[in-house]
Design an enzyme around this catalytic site. Structure first.
Site, mmCIF file in Angstrom:
data_model
loop_
_atom_site.group_PDB
_atom_site.id
_atom_site.type_symbol
_atom_site.label_atom_id
_atom_site.label_comp_id
_atom_site.label_asym_id
_atom_site.label_seq_id
_atom_site.Cartn_x
_atom_site.Cartn_y
_atom_site.Cartn_z
ATOM 1 N N HIS A 37 66.916 68.411 86.388
ATOM 2 C CA HIS A 37 66.457 68.494 87.775
ATOM 3 C C HIS A 37 64.951 68.305 87.894
ATOM 4 C CE1 HIS A 37 70.255 69.852 89.675
ATOM 5 N NE2 HIS A 37 70.523 70.260 88.432
ATOM 6 N N LYS B 169 44.545 82.507 63.230
ATOM 7 C CA LYS B 169 44.847 83.873 62.783
ATOM 8 C C LYS B 169 43.608 84.556 62.217
ATOM 9 C CE LYS B 169 49.772 83.229 61.736
ATOM 10 N NZ LYS B 169 50.801 83.185 60.670
ATOM 11 N N GLU C 203 55.210 71.691 62.860
ATOM 12 C CA GLU C 203 54.628 72.218 61.630
ATOM 13 C C GLU C 203 54.853 71.310 60.417
ATOM 14 O OE1 GLU C 203 54.713 76.640 61.195
ATOM 15 O OE2 GLU C 203 56.236 76.492 62.764
ATOM 16 N N ARG D 240 59.027 79.427 57.890
ATOM 17 C CA ARG D 240 60.110 78.641 58.482
ATOM 18 C C ARG D 240 61.162 78.236 57.468
ATOM 19 N NH1 ARG D 240 55.446 76.047 58.183
ATOM 20 N NH2 ARG D 240 55.240 73.932 57.335
#
Length: 337
Positions: free
Chosen positions: A238, A327, A222, A146
């Site tokens: 809505h 993972k 994170e 990131r």
């Protein structure tokens, strides 16, 4: 406060595009007797990736609201590609190069005869594409996927320019200006962090800034280990609004938009409704003279908000042990092939 790689974002953006092959459109790859010609026209673009890599597709989706991209952009965050594809360009983005879902999607793309380009720091994705002669762009490394966002995004933008999907070359430097502005706005970022500490943030964002909202939510998850909600308007106005204006406690409301965005007045009206229920509205206006500048200001500035929040709460921002554990288990059990 440790800003990690954010001060490096301008250099990451510039360095990353240097490794784009000059012969990109003249490549030809043969898979199972079928030749994939990268010089042929495409009718759509699929951007596939997960997490910090996958958000590149969301950001490009935002930019298309302003630029009017010449081909449909499909963001794919899964193990398979959409079935109804004819002649797409596939951009497979994996910072580590070992994201199983992205590798599976890239394999499928090439097996289906689609021109496929990888963006990565290396790993299995780079090895797989190199062995086949398919283009792969190696980018500089950051502390975590990131934090390397510009290195993932900028090559994708240049690729889309070369394939005639968008005209972005004149705006690339303006995006870097947005990143630089964000780093200079650290005190403002810390102020917003103080207003959302110990809450569950509800992120109200316009349709054309969906990617900024998703990126902010992901960074909260994170960097700060906070749960957060993204509500995209007008749809969220809505349904979501009926719930969060009730008796729920511990929520904060963050409104994200650019001053020139066509949905800005809609979001400002929604803010009035939120305030009428006694809720505080925290506003983040995306500063910038171009769509890319304001987009990059937004993702960088809000990333700094989450780093400030992590410091306030004593949270280590880089590690994501639950993701790593998942993972490992997926790999051990060969869930993704």
């Amino acid at each position: 406060m440790n800003l990690l790689d954010y001060p490096r974002w301008p250099s990451l953006a510039r360095e990353s595009i240097l490794n784009i092959p000059v012969d990109l459109r003249s490549r030809r790859v043969t898979i199972q007797g079928r030749t994939i010609d990268y010089g042929e026209d495409v009718d759509s673009v699929v951007i596939t990736g997960m997490g910090g890599s996958g958000v590149v597709g969301d950001i490009i989706g935002d930019l298309c609201w302003f630029w009017g991209c010449g081909k449909p952009i499909i963001v794919s965050k899964g193990m398979r590609l959409p079935r109804a594809l004819s002649k797409p360009l596939v951009i497979a983005i994996s910072y580590s190069g070992n994201t199983a879902e992205t590798i599976a999607s890239a394999r499928e793309a090439l097996n289906r005869g689609f021109p496929t380009i990888g963006i990565t720091t290396g790993g299995k994705l780079a090895q797989f594409l190199n062995e086949l002669g398919a283009p792969v762009i190696i980018i500089p490394k950051a502390s975590a996927p990131r934090y390397g966002l510009p290195a993932l995004l900028y090559p994708a933008l240049v690729i889309l320019e070369r394939f005639g999907v968008m005209n972005v070359a004149s705006e690339l430097e303006s995006g870097i200006v947005g990143m630089e502005k964000a780093v200079k706005s650290l005190e403002e970022a810390q102020g917003i962090a103080r207003r959302i500490v110990n809450t569950v943030p509800v992120i109200w964002v316009t349709e054309s800034r969906r990617g900024v909202g998703i990126r902010f939510k992901n960074d909260l998850n994170e960097n700060t280990k906070y749960y957060a909600i993204v509500s995209v308007i007008p749809e969220g106005a809505h349904n979501d609004i009926a719930a969060v204006m009730g008796k729920q406690q511990g929520l904060s409301h963050v409104f994200i938009y650019g001053e020139g965005d066509y949905e800005a007045r809609y979001l400002e009206t929604l803010m009035e409704v939120v305030k009428s229920y006694g809720k505080e509205a925290i506003t983040v206006k995306l500063s910038g003279g171009t769509p890319l500048e304001s987009e990059m200001f937004g993702v960088a500035f809000l990333g700094l908000v989450t780093l400030a929040l992590a410091e306030m709460t004593g949270t280590e921002p880089v590690g994501t042990e639950p993701i790593d554990k998942l993972k490992r288990l997926l790999d051990e059990r060969k869930v993704i092939t």
